[in-house]
Design a protein around this motif. Structure first.
Motif, PDB file in Angstrom:
ATOM      1  N   ILE A 168      -6.190   7.997  -4.869  1.00 13.09           N
ATOM      2  CA  ILE A 168      -5.121   7.414  -5.684  1.00 13.09           C
ATOM      3  C   ILE A 168      -5.654   6.232  -6.483  1.00 13.09           C
ATOM      4  CG2 ILE A 168      -2.848   6.335  -5.640  1.00 13.09           C
ATOM      5  CD1 ILE A 168      -2.465   7.663  -2.873  1.00 13.09           C
ATOM      6  N   VAL A 169      -6.390   5.379  -5.768  1.00 15.28           N
ATOM      7  CA  VAL A 169      -6.895   4.171  -6.435  1.00 15.28           C
ATOM      8  C   VAL A 169      -7.928   4.527  -7.502  1.00 15.28           C
ATOM      9  CG1 VAL A 169      -8.131   2.006  -6.075  1.00 15.28           C
ATOM     10  CG2 VAL A 169      -6.338   2.673  -4.496  1.00 15.28           C
ATOM     11  N   ALA A 170      -8.766   5.516  -7.178  1.00 11.05           N
ATOM     12  CA  ALA A 170      -9.751   5.943  -8.184  1.00 11.05           C
ATOM     13  C   ALA A 170      -9.030   6.445  -9.430  1.00 11.05           C
ATOM     14  CB  ALA A 170     -10.637   7.031  -7.597  1.00 11.05           C
ATOM     15  N   GLU A 171      -7.940   7.170  -9.216  1.00  9.27           N
ATOM     16  CA  GLU A 171      -7.163   7.686 -10.348  1.00  9.27           C
ATOM     17  C   GLU A 171      -6.533   6.533 -11.137  1.00  9.27           C
ATOM     18  OE1 GLU A 171      -5.879   9.954 -13.130  1.00  9.27           O
ATOM     19  OE2 GLU A 171      -7.226  10.687 -11.564  1.00  9.27           O
ATOM     20  N   LEU A 172      -6.082   5.526 -10.371  1.00 11.00           N
ATOM     21  CA  LEU A 172      -5.519   4.327 -11.017  1.00 11.00           C
ATOM     22  C   LEU A 172      -6.560   3.636 -11.889  1.00 11.00           C
ATOM     23  CD1 LEU A 172      -3.333   2.276  -8.506  1.00 11.00           C
ATOM     24  CD2 LEU A 172      -2.840   2.748 -10.878  1.00 11.00           C
TER      25      LEU A 172
ATOM     26  N   LEU B 177       0.836  -1.198   0.000  1.00 16.68           N
ATOM     27  CA  LEU B 177       0.000   0.000   0.000  1.00 16.68           C
ATOM     28  C   LEU B 177       0.872   1.250   0.000  1.00 16.68           C
ATOM     29  CD1 LEU B 177      -2.859  -0.782   2.501  1.00 16.68           C
ATOM     30  CD2 LEU B 177      -3.021  -0.422   0.067  1.00 16.68           C
ATOM     31  N   ASP B 178       1.959   1.202   0.791  1.00 13.91           N
ATOM     32  CA  ASP B 178       2.853   2.362   0.850  1.00 13.91           C
ATOM     33  C   ASP B 178       3.390   2.684  -0.532  1.00 13.91           C
ATOM     34  OD1 ASP B 178       2.413   2.277   3.501  1.00 13.91           O
ATOM     35  OD2 ASP B 178       4.288   1.235   3.993  1.00 13.91           O
ATOM     36  N   GLN B 179       3.715   1.606  -1.254  1.00 19.32           N
ATOM     37  CA  GLN B 179       4.283   1.811  -2.593  1.00 19.32           C
ATOM     38  C   GLN B 179       3.273   2.430  -3.552  1.00 19.32           C
ATOM     39  OE1 GLN B 179       7.286   1.268  -3.906  1.00 19.32           O
ATOM     40  NE2 GLN B 179       8.343   0.324  -2.194  1.00 19.32           N
ATOM     41  N   ILE B 180       1.997   2.116  -3.331  1.00 19.60           N
ATOM     42  CA  ILE B 180       0.968   2.747  -4.191  1.00 19.60           C
ATOM     43  C   ILE B 180       1.063   4.250  -4.025  1.00 19.60           C
ATOM     44  CG2 ILE B 180      -1.500   3.210  -4.458  1.00 19.60           C
ATOM     45  CD1 ILE B 180      -2.194   0.476  -4.175  1.00 19.60           C
ATOM     46  N   VAL B 181       1.134   4.676  -2.772  1.00 22.24           N
ATOM     47  CA  VAL B 181       1.166   6.112  -2.490  1.00 22.24           C
ATOM     48  C   VAL B 181       2.441   6.729  -3.073  1.00 22.24           C
ATOM     49  CG1 VAL B 181       1.217   7.835  -0.642  1.00 22.24           C
ATOM     50  CG2 VAL B 181      -0.208   5.782  -0.405  1.00 22.24           C
ATOM     51  N   ASP B 182       3.579   6.059  -2.808  1.00 20.33           N
ATOM     52  CA  ASP B 182       4.848   6.616  -3.284  1.00 20.33           C
ATOM     53  C   ASP B 182       4.903   6.682  -4.801  1.00 20.33           C
ATOM     54  OD1 ASP B 182       5.653   6.891  -0.748  1.00 20.33           O
ATOM     55  OD2 ASP B 182       6.901   5.077  -0.694  1.00 20.33           O
ATOM     56  N   ARG B 183       4.393   5.642  -5.403  1.00 15.08           N
ATOM     57  CA  ARG B 183       4.585   5.512  -6.845  1.00 15.08           C
ATOM     58  C   ARG B 183       3.596   6.323  -7.680  1.00 15.08           C
ATOM     59  NH1 ARG B 183       7.792   1.676  -9.500  1.00 15.08           N
ATOM     60  NH2 ARG B 183       7.267   1.580 -11.691  1.00 15.08           N
ATOM     61  N   PHE B 184       2.390   6.431  -7.141  1.00 18.64           N
ATOM     62  CA  PHE B 184       1.355   7.025  -7.993  1.00 18.64           C
ATOM     63  C   PHE B 184       0.917   8.421  -7.564  1.00 18.64           C
ATOM     64  CE2 PHE B 184       1.023   2.474  -8.675  1.00 18.64           C
ATOM     65  CZ  PHE B 184       1.150   2.433 -10.056  1.00 18.64           C
ATOM     66  N   THR B 185       1.594   8.984  -6.546  1.00 24.71           N
ATOM     67  CA  THR B 185       1.263  10.375  -6.222  1.00 24.71           C
ATOM     68  C   THR B 185       2.537  11.199  -6.195  1.00 24.71           C
ATOM     69  OG1 THR B 185       1.439   9.988  -3.861  1.00 24.71           O
ATOM     70  CG2 THR B 185      -0.753   9.827  -4.816  1.00 24.71           C
ATOM     71  N   THR B 186       2.397  12.381  -6.695  1.00 28.70           N
ATOM     72  CA  THR B 186       3.554  13.288  -6.711  1.00 28.70           C
ATOM     73  C   THR B 186       3.346  14.395  -5.695  1.00 28.70           C
ATOM     74  OG1 THR B 186       2.452  14.447  -8.488  1.00 28.70           O
ATOM     75  CG2 THR B 186       4.139  12.853  -9.123  1.00 28.70           C
ATOM     76  N   HIS B 187       2.153  14.425  -5.078  1.00 26.21           N
ATOM     77  CA  HIS B 187       1.809  15.536  -4.192  1.00 26.21           C
ATOM     78  C   HIS B 187       1.514  15.087  -2.769  1.00 26.21           C
ATOM     79  CE1 HIS B 187       1.149  17.131  -8.191  1.00 26.21           C
ATOM     80  NE2 HIS B 187       1.231  18.346  -7.677  1.00 26.21           N
TER      81      HIS B 187
END
Lengths: 272, 338
Positions: B317-321, B242-252
């Motif tokens: 994040i997930v919705a954006e994914l 889950l942490d990687q989702i945040v790190d990888r898919f958000t820049t803000h």
């Protein structure tokens, strides 16, 4: 086998508890089916006011014929009580995806799907059937021989097995089609053929129909053979029919098992 | 990794029939029904180790439930292989079915007109649970979920949350090694969701159970899972922590300021970051790597009561994914997993 019996008894117990929860509904169901049966019996009494025998020289005079009707009641009540409620529910289970829950349980799916509901009110007709059989046999000129008494329960079981196989194949159609709300109607139409002595199927139309309902869909053997064995003299032709119904029961069970397993393998499950 | 679930190229196709509108088209469809093949799952591969608690995420129709149905042997795949606890699921071996459980939030598996206690008794027979063990497990589960008073009440009289708790008790009575949960918190209120989270976290930690959860609620995922698998359109889009989702898919990151008074909108607009002002509260969206540099500047000269710096919510994040689909497709290396 003990485990399956124990599970069946647990199902039966749960159904009894449920039926007792809705007592008025239970009593109403008993009364409805017994009312329907009484009307049928009254109709047959009316028929025998005008004729001494169903088909000349067939042996189906009033008392043997009522033994025939009683045998039909016993067999049908067993099927209606033990298998039909589950089979009818299967249509809904396939449509809603409830079958999913059954398939994940470590138990034979056919057993679970065909015997998880017991309708105790349907046994009422069977009890009346036993009474009617006793009455009819006590009024006949000849008493059934010992061999007939021994064969009768076995042949009843064969009749139940044939009807069960039919129910299971119709249920399998439900799985394949996704919906089969006419299951009960179709079963009713088919079993109608088993309600009368085979001798009435004669002539250019009756002969082929009799062959079809004896050798292809052996519905005509279900009631005819046990009823003949208990109510008419046990003669040469009767022994041939005994072997035929035993064979038909075994073949029906095997074929229905194959059809049901094939249908289960093709189960698509409903969308969640 | 000791793989409890190993899946390779698993695919499921359905033939669906199109039903055209109108009477004439309906009559025509009696003789010829146009059909098409729908790929519910397109060659999915993954492994799940013993004791993992993973979330399957994806929009409606992504293939999550189809995947669970394949893993539990309810349906057979069109292509591919799968082994769960060493068994091919769709062979439906009793030894396999005794070792897992499936709970579906939208389907009731308890006897509707009877108290749950009757279903539990039936469960004991079906799974051949030794009476002493059955009573111990049942009492423990009932105690943990606080449903002791409900087991003798007809299931139809229970609320959705109460029923789901009893469904879980039934599913866990035979102490499965693998638990498949298909949207178990759907329709539940926050209190009931929270109770289920606590229970699942406890039971998983205690029994080292492997759990696969499908859900639409990110709160379920954040509270329970370390690994998330995002499925869209029948294919895996992301598989990692889950942490990687945040790190990888958000820049803000989201910076929230609680001020003494309602600020001047232009004052914050001048900073050049997307911002939202609600009374004395200001929310800014700032690039992660610039936070340390710009935060002192933002705070300078302002009467700030409180300040928080948070990741973009997981839901967002997930919705954006989901929306980005293949554009965001990225499979993290094995070592990146939690």
């Amino acid at each position: 086998m003990d485990r399956y019996l124990s599970i069946f008894l647990t199902f039966a117990r749960a159904c009894l508890v449920r039926d007792m929860t809705f007592r008025a509904n239970f009593v109403l169901e008993c009364l409805t089916s017994m009312g329907w049966m009484s009307m049928n019996l009254a109709f047959y009494l009316l028929v025998f006011q005008f004729t001494p025998e169903i088909g000349k020289g067939t042996g189906w005079t009033r008392e043997p014929f009522f033994a025939f009707v009683a045998t039909g009641l016993i067999i049908n009540s067993i099927v209606q009580a033990l298998f039909m409620p589950s089979a009818e529910e299967l249509t809904e289970m396939v449509r809603t995806g409830g079958l999913d829950g059954v398939l994940v349980q470590p138990l034979d799916a056919q057993f679970l799907l065909s015997m998880h509901r017991v309708d105790f009110s349907s046994f009422a007709n069977g009890i009346v059937g036993v009474g009617l059989l006793g009455w009819a046999l006590s009024r006949m000129d000849h008493a059934p021989p010992a061999a007939a008494w021994l064969l009768y329960p076995l042949l009843i079981l064969c009749g139940v097995a044939i009807l069960y196989s039919l129910v299971i194949m119709l249920a399998a159609a439900t799985i394949l089609l996704g919906r089969n709300q006419s299951l009960y109607d179709f079963w009713f139409y088919l079993t109608n053929f088993s309600r009368y002595p085979a001798e009435i199927y004669a002539g250019p139309w009756g002969g082929p129909l009799r062959a079809l309902c004896t050798f292809v869909i052996p519905i005509l053997l279900v009631v005819n053979v046990p009823a003949r064995v208990i109510a008419l003299p046990l003669e040469g032709q009767a022994w041939g029919l005994v072997w035929l119904v035993v064979t038909a029961a075994i073949v029906s069970l095997v074929v229905s098992r194959i059809v049901f397993q094939t249908a289960l393998a093709k189960y698509r499950s409903a969308s969640s | 990794m000791n793989a409890v679930i190993a899946v390779e190229g698993l695919a499921k196709e359905y033939r669906v029939f199109d039903k055209p509108e109108g009477l004439a088209a309906s009559v025509k469809s009696l003789f010829h029904r146009p059909s098409r093949v729908v790929e519910a799952l397109k060659g999915v591969s993954l492994t799940v180790g013993r004791g993992e608690f993973i979330a399957l995420l994806g929009p409606n129709g992504a293939g999550k439930t189809t995947f669970l149905k394949l893993l539990s042997g309810i349906i057979t795949p069109t292509r591919g292989t799968a082994r769960v606890l060493g068994h091919v699921p769709w062979e439906r071996a009793d030894d396999f079915r005794r070792r897992f459980a499936l709970v579906m939030g939208q389907k009731n598996q308890l006897w509707w007109d009877l108290p749950a206690a009757e279903s539990f008794r039936l469960h004991r027979e079906i799974y051949r649970i030794e009476p002493g063990r059955f009573e111990r497990t049942r009492d423990e589960l009932v105690e943990l979920l606080g449903v002791k008073k409900l087991v003798l009440q007809p299931v139809r009289d229970l609320s959705l949350g109460e029923r789901m708790k009893l469904e879980l008790v039934a599913a866990l009575l035979h102490e499965p090694e693998v638990l498949f949960l298909d949207e178990p918190t759907i329709g539940l209120d926050v209190v009931a969701q929270h109770a289920l989270h606590r229970f699942l976290a406890h039971i998983q930690a205690e029994r080292k159970m492997t759990i696969v959860l499908t859900t639409h609620y990110m709160k379920d995922v954040a509270a329970l899972c370390h690994r998330a698998i995002v499925i869209t359109d029948g294919a895996i889009l992301y598989d990692g922590s889950l942490d990687q989702i945040v790190d990888r898919f958000t820049t803000h990151k989201i910076v929230t300021l609680d001020l003494d008074d309602t600020p001047d909108a232009d004052d914050f607009a001048r900073l050049g970051f997307p911002c939202e002002i609600r009374g004395p509260q200001v929310t800014l969206r700032i690039e992660r790597q610039r936070i340390a540099d710009v935060l002192p500047e933002i705070l300078r000269g302002r009467q700030v009561r409180d300040v928080s710096v948070e990741d973009v919510p997981l839901e967002e994040i997930v919705a954006e994914l989901f929306r980005s689909g293949a554009a965001g497709a990225a499979r993290l290396p094995e070592e990146a997993r939690a």
